[in-house]
Design an enzyme around this catalytic site. Sequence first.
Site, PDB file in Angstrom:
ATOM      1  N   SER A  84     -91.726  45.762  39.381  1.00  0.00           N
ATOM      2  CA  SER A  84     -92.616  44.605  39.553  1.00  0.00           C
ATOM      3  C   SER A  84     -92.544  44.190  41.010  1.00  0.00           C
ATOM      4  O   SER A  84     -91.524  43.646  41.456  1.00  0.00           O
ATOM      5  CB  SER A  84     -92.190  43.448  38.649  1.00  0.00           C
ATOM      6  OG  SER A  84     -92.912  42.275  38.970  1.00  0.00           O
ATOM      7  N   SER A  86     -94.001  41.817  42.791  1.00  0.00           N
ATOM      8  CA  SER A  86     -93.781  40.378  42.997  1.00  0.00           C
ATOM      9  C   SER A  86     -92.473  39.909  42.381  1.00  0.00           C
ATOM     10  O   SER A  86     -91.871  38.939  42.829  1.00  0.00           O
ATOM     11  CB  SER A  86     -94.933  39.573  42.396  1.00  0.00           C
ATOM     12  OG  SER A  86     -94.924  39.669  40.983  1.00  0.00           O
ATOM     13  N   ARG A 136    -100.911  46.924  45.247  1.00  0.00           N
ATOM     14  CA  ARG A 136    -101.592  48.221  45.317  1.00  0.00           C
ATOM     15  C   ARG A 136    -101.421  48.900  46.662  1.00  0.00           C
ATOM     16  O   ARG A 136    -101.632  50.106  46.777  1.00  0.00           O
ATOM     17  CB  ARG A 136    -103.074  48.055  44.994  1.00  0.00           C
ATOM     18  CG  ARG A 136    -103.863  47.194  45.962  1.00  0.00           C
ATOM     19  CD  ARG A 136    -105.271  46.946  45.426  1.00  0.00           C
ATOM     20  NE  ARG A 136    -106.120  46.174  46.314  1.00  0.00           N
ATOM     21  CZ  ARG A 136    -106.112  44.854  46.418  1.00  0.00           C
ATOM     22  NH1 ARG A 136    -105.253  44.145  45.676  1.00  0.00           N
ATOM     23  NH2 ARG A 136    -106.935  44.219  47.228  1.00  0.00           N
ATOM     24  N   GLU A 214    -110.503  47.400  42.786  1.00  0.00           N
ATOM     25  CA  GLU A 214    -109.945  46.265  43.525  1.00  0.00           C
ATOM     26  C   GLU A 214    -110.437  46.183  44.971  1.00  0.00           C
ATOM     27  O   GLU A 214    -110.761  45.098  45.450  1.00  0.00           O
ATOM     28  CB  GLU A 214    -108.415  46.323  43.503  1.00  0.00           C
ATOM     29  CG  GLU A 214    -107.821  46.092  42.115  1.00  0.00           C
ATOM     30  CD  GLU A 214    -106.341  45.782  42.159  1.00  0.00           C
ATOM     31  OE1 GLU A 214    -105.975  44.659  42.548  1.00  0.00           O
ATOM     32  OE2 GLU A 214    -105.547  46.677  41.814  1.00  0.00           O
ATOM     33  N   HIS A 230    -113.400  67.979  24.468  1.00  0.00           N
ATOM     34  CA  HIS A 230    -113.396  67.849  23.010  1.00  0.00           C
ATOM     35  C   HIS A 230    -114.134  66.594  22.534  1.00  0.00           C
ATOM     36  O   HIS A 230    -114.115  66.301  21.336  1.00  0.00           O
ATOM     37  CB  HIS A 230    -111.957  67.836  22.496  1.00  0.00           C
ATOM     38  CG  HIS A 230    -111.224  69.114  22.768  1.00  0.00           C
ATOM     39  ND1 HIS A 230    -111.116  70.141  21.850  1.00  0.00           N
ATOM     40  CD2 HIS A 230    -110.570  69.553  23.889  1.00  0.00           C
ATOM     41  CE1 HIS A 230    -110.426  71.141  22.384  1.00  0.00           C
ATOM     42  NE2 HIS A 230    -110.082  70.798  23.613  1.00  0.00           N
ATOM     43  N   LYS A 321    -104.243  34.959  35.899  1.00  0.00           N
ATOM     44  CA  LYS A 321    -102.809  34.637  35.886  1.00  0.00           C
ATOM     45  C   LYS A 321    -102.599  33.123  35.778  1.00  0.00           C
ATOM     46  O   LYS A 321    -101.687  32.663  35.084  1.00  0.00           O
ATOM     47  CB  LYS A 321    -102.149  35.178  37.166  1.00  0.00           C
ATOM     48  CG  LYS A 321    -102.037  36.690  37.201  1.00  0.00           C
ATOM     49  CD  LYS A 321    -101.378  37.179  38.488  1.00  0.00           C
ATOM     50  CE  LYS A 321    -101.246  38.697  38.518  1.00  0.00           C
ATOM     51  NZ  LYS A 321    -100.635  39.190  39.755  1.00  0.00           N
TER      52      LYS A 321
END
Length: 327
Positions: A84, A86, A136, A214, A230, A321
């Site tokens: 993570s 952050s 990112r 983004e 498929h 968030k």
Amino acid sequence: MMKDLIQRFPAQLKEALEIASKAELSPIKKPIHKAIICGLGGSGIGGTITKEILFNEAAVPIEVIKSYSLPAYVDEHTLVICSSYSGNTEEALECYDLAQKQKAKIVCITSGGKILESAKKDGNSFIVVPGGMPPRSCLGYSLTQLFHILSYYRLAPQKSVEILASAENLEKEQETIIQEARSIAKKLDDKFPVIYSTSQYEGIAIRFRQQLNENSKVLGWHHVVPEMNHNELVGWSHAYTNVSVILFNDRDDNPRNKLRMDFCRKIFQKYASEIIEIQDKGATALEKVLYWIHLGDWISMCLAEQRNVDAMDIKVIDNLKQELANK
């Protein structure tokens, strides 16, 4: 700022190797029989790529979790890596708590936040990477640490030599990569991108789609060969005048997949508005992946400039968030 961060990717890989070399990881107390990588978005895509690269090399099964829960089989013989950037990603924090309860061996990759506080409090290992950037844009940091952690615990081969070679090659080829990115971005203008790779490199297709989402503020989708043969292939039954197909081509791919790609190419040529072929570069699978990551990031940046959008802006995610935080 995003443009500068993308340009720094090769330097980031080198810095990440330095961070890994100084990491202090605690020894295992019990044998590790399986590994799980928890993370989402920019912090999670590294897990997908790591799993694919190590598919034929890892000594234990590797699973990637991008949700709030862990499998029932997690126990004291499981390595759980919580990634993570952050340190405050709520899904990763939930997985950390579950891993702690199930007595797994935990290692965290983060720049700080709650997950670092928990790791310190609980006596779990952690690797701290530089903070203050969009997750990112920090894939080089997290990806390098994932390979280091797995090799440190002798679950997979060491990859630092390949990462360093890739970083140096990307530095040398930076301008050529940017030129190719600009050319491809022009072909994607006002088009709906449909991205295909083989299943071995689905992480690259996902990463590219996410960067277009983004940075460039466009929608798109991806699928993989042979699975799309498929099902999705049947959907290519008429013209899609606004679709540009992007193919990630691997010269070392399974011969049967090459035949499948050749067949699909004929269908795409008939029904798509354009086909963009991106060839691999590099001596190993990891070197190819790092090249594709860098090229894809530059394409997303060039397309953002063409569309006159802010590559840094992710207000809608920030709003989500905040909404979740208020519940």
